[in-house]
Design a protein around this motif. Structure first.
Motif, mmCIF file in Angstrom:
data_model
loop_
_atom_site.group_PDB
_atom_site.id
_atom_site.type_symbol
_atom_site.label_atom_id
_atom_site.label_comp_id
_atom_site.label_asym_id
_atom_site.label_seq_id
_atom_site.Cartn_x
_atom_site.Cartn_y
_atom_site.Cartn_z
ATOM 1 N N GLU A 104 0.831 -1.206 0.000
ATOM 2 C CA GLU A 104 0.000 0.000 0.000
ATOM 3 C C GLU A 104 0.860 1.248 0.000
ATOM 4 O OE1 GLU A 104 -2.413 -0.595 3.440
ATOM 5 O OE2 GLU A 104 -4.044 -1.544 2.312
ATOM 6 N N HIS A 105 1.960 1.183 0.757
ATOM 7 C CA HIS A 105 2.866 2.334 0.803
ATOM 8 C C HIS A 105 3.498 2.595 -0.564
ATOM 9 C CE1 HIS A 105 5.669 5.262 2.412
ATOM 10 N NE2 HIS A 105 6.693 4.539 1.881
ATOM 11 N N GLN A 106 3.876 1.535 -1.282
ATOM 12 C CA GLN A 106 4.487 1.692 -2.601
ATOM 13 C C GLN A 106 3.480 2.279 -3.591
ATOM 14 O OE1 GLN A 106 6.237 -2.021 -3.836
ATOM 15 N NE2 GLN A 106 7.563 -2.166 -1.995
ATOM 16 N N ILE A 107 2.243 1.799 -3.519
ATOM 17 C CA ILE A 107 1.208 2.344 -4.419
ATOM 18 C C ILE A 107 0.989 3.815 -4.109
ATOM 19 C CG2 ILE A 107 -1.238 2.237 -4.983
ATOM 20 C CD1 ILE A 107 -1.076 -0.784 -4.743
ATOM 21 N N SER A 108 0.930 4.170 -2.827
ATOM 22 C CA SER A 108 0.733 5.581 -2.457
ATOM 23 C C SER A 108 1.881 6.424 -2.961
ATOM 24 C CB SER A 108 0.634 5.688 -0.939
ATOM 25 O OG SER A 108 -0.466 4.970 -0.445
ATOM 26 N N GLU A 158 3.787 -0.816 -12.944
ATOM 27 C CA GLU A 158 4.215 -1.109 -11.564
ATOM 28 C C GLU A 158 3.033 -1.090 -10.616
ATOM 29 O OE1 GLU A 158 6.756 -2.085 -8.393
ATOM 30 O OE2 GLU A 158 6.975 -2.199 -10.578
ATOM 31 N N MET A 159 2.147 -0.094 -10.798
ATOM 32 C CA MET A 159 0.969 -0.011 -9.926
ATOM 33 C C MET A 159 0.057 -1.210 -10.140
ATOM 34 S SD MET A 159 0.043 4.062 -10.021
ATOM 35 C CE MET A 159 -1.340 3.810 -8.955
ATOM 36 N N GLU A 160 -0.072 -1.649 -11.399
ATOM 37 C CA GLU A 160 -0.908 -2.828 -11.655
ATOM 38 C C GLU A 160 -0.301 -4.073 -10.991
ATOM 39 O OE1 GLU A 160 -1.353 -3.116 -15.824
ATOM 40 O OE2 GLU A 160 -2.780 -1.442 -15.974
ATOM 41 N N ARG A 161 1.014 -4.149 -11.073
ATOM 42 C CA ARG A 161 1.679 -5.308 -10.439
ATOM 43 C C ARG A 161 1.466 -5.299 -8.921
ATOM 44 N NH1 ARG A 161 6.194 -6.460 -7.901
ATOM 45 N NH2 ARG A 161 6.883 -4.280 -7.989
ATOM 46 N N LEU A 162 1.647 -4.130 -8.324
ATOM 47 C CA LEU A 162 1.444 -4.020 -6.868
ATOM 48 C C LEU A 162 -0.007 -4.303 -6.495
ATOM 49 C CD1 LEU A 162 3.600 -0.831 -6.128
ATOM 50 C CD2 LEU A 162 4.199 -3.215 -5.647
#
Length: 1051
Positions: free
Chosen positions: A977-981, A1006-1010
């Motif tokens: 969640e932190h990486q997506i934010s 990257e967001m889709e992967r996360l």
């Protein structure tokens, strides 16, 4: 003056006259000091025993008669008036006027309430306690009353109860007098009846000068009473004994009936008559049994033995010879003379006949004892110049009244001790009486009344008995005077010493305060070692506990004396009985508690003493007393008396002695010793006994090994001992001497290496050394060394190896297969038994024919295992078919899954945005109040839709699923969640209109992967229909933290 009428003055008025100094009482003499340091108190010796006191009373008229009892004084005066004075109320005196008759005698009962007056005109008057005038007893008129036998138990002031009266003619009458009321006009006769019950004047007319009635047993209310009556005349004394069965008057007639036709055999005759006689009875307390009597008799002639005829009235007594006898009531008279031995002329010697009563045997006719005649004091010529007027008997003295003096004679040694002379101004003494209730003594003259104060009458009695040699009575009368007791004991001890009764002498010397050195030297000089020993023992017994030094000295000395005497008697066969007695006495002596306590600090000294006499048995006995068991056991072991040593060992509470002596005893009496160990149970430490068990012989003839095994088995099975040393040594003994028992033990211990109590490596080494292969196999399996176990088991038994091959865990198929192959190889190569090899294939499904084929030799034909090969091929074929079936089913399942996926992709669900709401009321597990009843449009933000129909906002689903995740999953989810934010923030900083050349594809990918990873964590299954709900079924609706917070909010 009246208020102090009969008060005793504190200081006696000294009258003229000096006491006898030749008698017992010598005021100027002091007792000799003794070595103890006692100081004899002499204050009482300065005061006479009988001290005369002049009463502060002046009679209004001359006194003629007086009697006293119970503090009541009845004084007759010359004007025929009776003055009645109560000493308890001296100011309330009264007078009773008599007629003009001249008084002959007055008699007052012990209670002081009834007075009988006999007149010379043969009238009898009665005065009661409250009478104001005397009453005539009409029935008694014509009789001159000489004596009265009162009922001393009577306390009734209105009646005398039954009494006896003696007359001047020898008749004894019974009567009962009632006091009556002086105020009544018509009065009845006071004397209710008047009956003669006995006549003493049958032979000749003689007066009854004395009467005493004693109720020996029972009470006045009893239906059966034993009565004793003593009556005297001037020359005779009579005794009557009988039983009263009825209270019908006259009651005393029942006593006299048995003497109706005969003269009582129990009478005593003393010929001679001085014109009067008197009987006195001494009673210590008013209602107690009388102790002694005194009869003031006439003249007594010395009599020969053959001249004394008992029970007959003889007046022709022969004059005496030098041989004198003392009177007794039992036939012929005996013992001492009546008069001093220096008298050689035949003279008549009047005196007082005294004695004691003995009411123990009522069947005898005579109830007196120790009777003898007390001669009146004689002048230088051996004659009695003046005869006494009256007498009084006390416990130890007789008081004789003369016209001008009172003489006191001790009845014990017949010695005058005092003489009290009266001055002429007091007039001539007329009489003397004793208050039987209060014990006071009164004398009177026509001008005054005097009282004698008695001060410790028994003060010198001890000395009299001492001079007589009656030491027991002397000690009795010493009472608490230690100085007197010491003097008596000294003389008694010296008496026995002089009589060669050394043992008794030693006992009494030990009770005195005589110098210790002086007494011991006496016995040493007399060569009386046994008496010396008795003296020392008695002296030791009298020592106080704090005198430890003296106690030690005496004890050591006594032990030496005992040992000497025992040693002398031991070598004298004729003195065996005495030896046994002395030896037993020695053992009892050292066994005394005080002696044992004294010897605790001197044990070595006593051992040396006993050893110097060579007395081994007594040394052992002493050691046992002192609980010196180590010495006793060592003695028995040195003498090879191992059984006795064990018996002593059993008695001790010191367990260290078991550990010390067990190695020796184990070599000789192992069975008995092990039994003693077992009896001790938990009190012994088996580890400390192992050294004793190790001391066995290889050629075990005494059974040491067997007994050692027995004890160790007891420790393991009964005491539940878990010490490894005990189990290791038991395994050692098993390995060397009992293989079968070893296997039982190993099986009992089990195959869990963590729970066995013995050392596996040590046990394995022992078993290997002694070629105990089965035991080694068991130990290998316990150590999980299965290959070694199977390898060794194949040397013993194939079946044992098979059992070992089954020991590994079920999931360890590789180990099992390897072990079975090892067994098969052994069977094929070592035993060449193809049939057994085939059986192994059947027993172990993990092995195939191809596994064992390499073990067969090349020359073996297929015929030997054709069946096994066919069976193996069939199994392979069946396995292939099963695999084919499984593949077909898997293919079908794959096709079905692919179809479902395809259908899902084409599946469409239509719903209205304002109708499909997120209904989360069903959920009970959320922690947030906002989430409990949340209603918001589903399409307002990102959501998840499951095939089951449940729909969740993405953020709501994440919160709900997060509480069911593991800590690692939570951390991973938070990082995603932190990486997506972070990516969203970086994208928001870019211009809204991207410039030419900007590439946004990497951020999006990257967001889709996360997001895909987040979906895999939180959206893998429906939170209501999947495993999450199933796992949470045992969780509480409200968590503990929330519950505590809510509880606090209510406080």
């Amino acid at each position: 003056m009246a208020s102090s009428l009969f008060e005793q003055y504190n200081e006696a008025t000294a009258r003229s006259g000096t006491p006898f100094t030749s008698g017992l009482q010598q005021p100027s003499t002091r007792s000799a000091p003794i070595s103890s340091g006692y100081v004899t108190a002499s204050i009482e010796e300065d005061v006479k025993i009988f001290t005369r006191q002049k009463i502060n009373f002046t009679p209004p008229r001359a006194i003629t008669h007086m009697v006293a009892n119970n503090n009541m004084l009845m004084i007759a005066m010359a004007d025929r008036t009776i003055l009645r004075i109560n000493r308890d109320q001296p100011d309330q005196r009264s007078e009773v006027k008599l007629s003009d008759e001249k008084i002959h005698k007055m008699f007052l009962d012990p209670s002081g309430q009834h007075l009988i007056i006999s007149t010379e005109t043969l009238d009898v008057l009665y005065v009661g306690k409250k009478s104001r005038k005397a009453k005539h007893l009409a029935k008694m008129k014509g009789h001159l009353i000489e004596s009265v036998g009162w009922n001393k138990m009577n306390r009734n002031e209105t009646t005398t109860t039954e009494i006896l009266l003696g007359t001047s003619r020898g008749c004894i009458f019974e009567t009962l007098i009632q006091a009556g009321d002086d105020g009544r006009f018509f009065q009845q006769n006071p004397d209710q009846y008047w009956k003669m019950v006995y006549n003493l004047g049958k032979e000749s007319t003689v007066p009854v000068t004395g009467l005493h009635v004693e109720r020996i047993s029972g009470s006045t209310q009893s239906d059966k009473r034993t009565i004793f009556i003593m009556a005297t005349t001037p020359e005779r004394m009579y005794q009557f004994i009988g039983t009263i069965m009825s209270t019908e008057a006259p009651i005393f007639l029942q006593v006299f009936q048995r003497y109706e036709n005969t003269i009582p055999t129990g009478f005593l005759e003393l010929p001679g008559n001085i014109g009067y006689s008197q009987l006195q009875v001494y009673t210590p307390k008013q209602k107690s049994t009388p102790q002694g009597f005194a009869w003031m008799s006439g003249q007594m002639t010395h009599i020969r033995t053959q001249s004394c005829i008992y029970g007959t009235a003889r007046t022709d007594m022969v004059a005496p010879s030098v041989e004198m006898l003392k009177i007794s009531f039992f036939g012929i008279m005996s013992i001492n003379s009546f008069c001093p031995l220096h008298l050689s002329k035949r003279k008549r010697c009047p005196g007082v006949f005294i004695g004691n009563f003995d009411f123990q045997e009522l069947t005898r006719e005579n109830l007196t004892k120790d009777s003898h005649l007390l001669i009146y004091p004689l002048d230088k010529e051996g004659t009695v110049q003046i005869k006494p007027i009256s007498m009084i008997l006390t416990e130890f003295h007789v008081l004789l009244l003369y016209s001008d003096r009172v003489q006191v004679i001790c009845t014990l040694n017949e010695t005058p001790i005092d003489e009290d002379l009266y001055q002429v101004k007091f007039g001539k003494l007329l009489g003397m009486c004793r208050d039987a209730t209060k014990g006071t003594i009164w004398t009177y003259s026509d001008q005054g009344v005097f009282m004698y104060k008695v001060t410790r009458e028994s003060r010198d009695v001890w000395k009299i008995y001492l001079n007589k040699g009656d030491f027991n009575l002397a000690l009795t009368f010493c009472q608490d005077n230690q100085a007197q007791r010491d003097e008596v004991l000294r003389k008694q001890a010296q008496h026995f010493f002089d009589e060669k009764q050394f043992d008794k002498s030693a006992l009494y010397f030990a009770s005195t305060e005589m110098s210790f050195e002086e007494v011991t030297l006496k016995f040493i000089e007399a060569d009386q070692k046994e008496a010396l020993r008795i003296f020392l023992q008695k002296k030791m017994a009298n020592l106080p506990p704090e005198d430890k030094a003296q106690m030690t000295m005496l004890v050591i000395w006594l032990i030496e004396l005992f040992l000497n005497q025992v040693g002398i008697l031991r070598n004298q066969p004729a003195s065996k009985e005495k030896y046994d007695s002395v030896h037993d006495g020695f053992r009892k002596f050292i066994a005394q508690k005080r002696v044992m306590e004294c010897l605790k600090n001197n044990v070595d000294t006593v051992y040396d003493l006993i050893a110097s006499h060579g007395d081994v048995t007594d040394m052992v006995f002493f050691a046992m007393l002192m609980k010196d068991y180590e010495r006793v056991i060592s003695h028995h072991i040195q003498g090879e008396d191992y059984q006795a040593a064990l018996e002593v060992l059993k008695k001790t509470s010191k367990k260290e002695l078991f550990y010390k002596f067990s190695p020796v005893l184990m070599q000789h009496i192992p069975k008995e010793l092990v039994t003693a160990w077992i009896i001790q149970d938990h009190s012994l430490d088996p580890k400390k006994l192992i050294p004793a068990l190790v001391q066995y012989k290889h050629n075990d003839a005494t059974g040491q090994t067997h007994e050692g095994i027995r004890y160790l088995e007891f420790c393991v099975t009964k005491l539940k001992k878990e010490e490894q040393a005990i189990h290791n040594y038991l395994v050692s003994l098993y390995a060397q001497h009992a293989e079968n028992q070893l296997m039982k033990y190993l099986l009992l211990e089990g195959e869990d290496a963590t729970r066995v109590h013995y050392d596996l490596k040590y046990a394995l080494r022992l078993c290997s050394e002694h070629q105990l292969k089965r035991a080694c196999v068991h130990i290998y399996t316990t150590m999980e060394l299965y290959e070694e176990a199977v390898d060794l088991a194949l040397q013993v038994d194939v079946d044992l190896a098979k059992r070992c091959a089954e020991k590994p865990e079920e999931d360890d198929e590789g180990m099992k297969r390897k072990l079975w192959l090892q067994i098969a190889k052994h069977v094929v190569k070592e035993q060449s038994d193809i049939q057994k090899a085939m059986e192994i294939l059947q027993e172990c499904p993990l092995l195939k024919i191809e596994d064992v084929l390499p073990f067969f030799p090349d020359f073996v034909t297929i015929d030997h295992f054709k069946d096994a090969i066919c069976s193996s091929l069939e199994n392979y074929n069946q396995h292939i078919q099963n695999l084919q079936t499984d593949m077909d089913e898997a293919s079908e399942s794959a096709e079905a899954i692919r179809a479902d996926i395809h259908n899902m992709r084409n599946n469409l669900e239509v719903f209205i945005a304002d109708v499909h709401k997120m209904m989360d009321k069903v959920r009970r597990r959320d922690r947030s109040t906002q989430m409990r009843q949340m209603r918001s449009p589903l399409l307002s933000r990102a959501f998840y839709l499951y095939p089951c129909g449940h729909k969740f906002h993405a953020d709501c689903l994440i919160k709900e699923v997060t509480i069911h995740l593991s800590p690692t999953q939570r951390i991973h989810l938070s990082e995603l969640e932190h990486q997506i934010s972070s990516l969203k923030v970086s994208n928001s900083k870019r211009p809204q209109m991207p410039r030419k050349g900007d590439d946004l594809t990497p951020n999006r990918e990257e967001m889709e992967r996360l997001q895909t990873q987040i979906d895999d964590i939180v959206a893998a299954e429906c939170v209501y229909c999947g495993d999450v709900m199933i796992r949470s079924i045992d969780k509480p609706f409200i968590e503990q933290d929330e519950l505590e917070a809510r509880n606090k909010s209510w406080e």
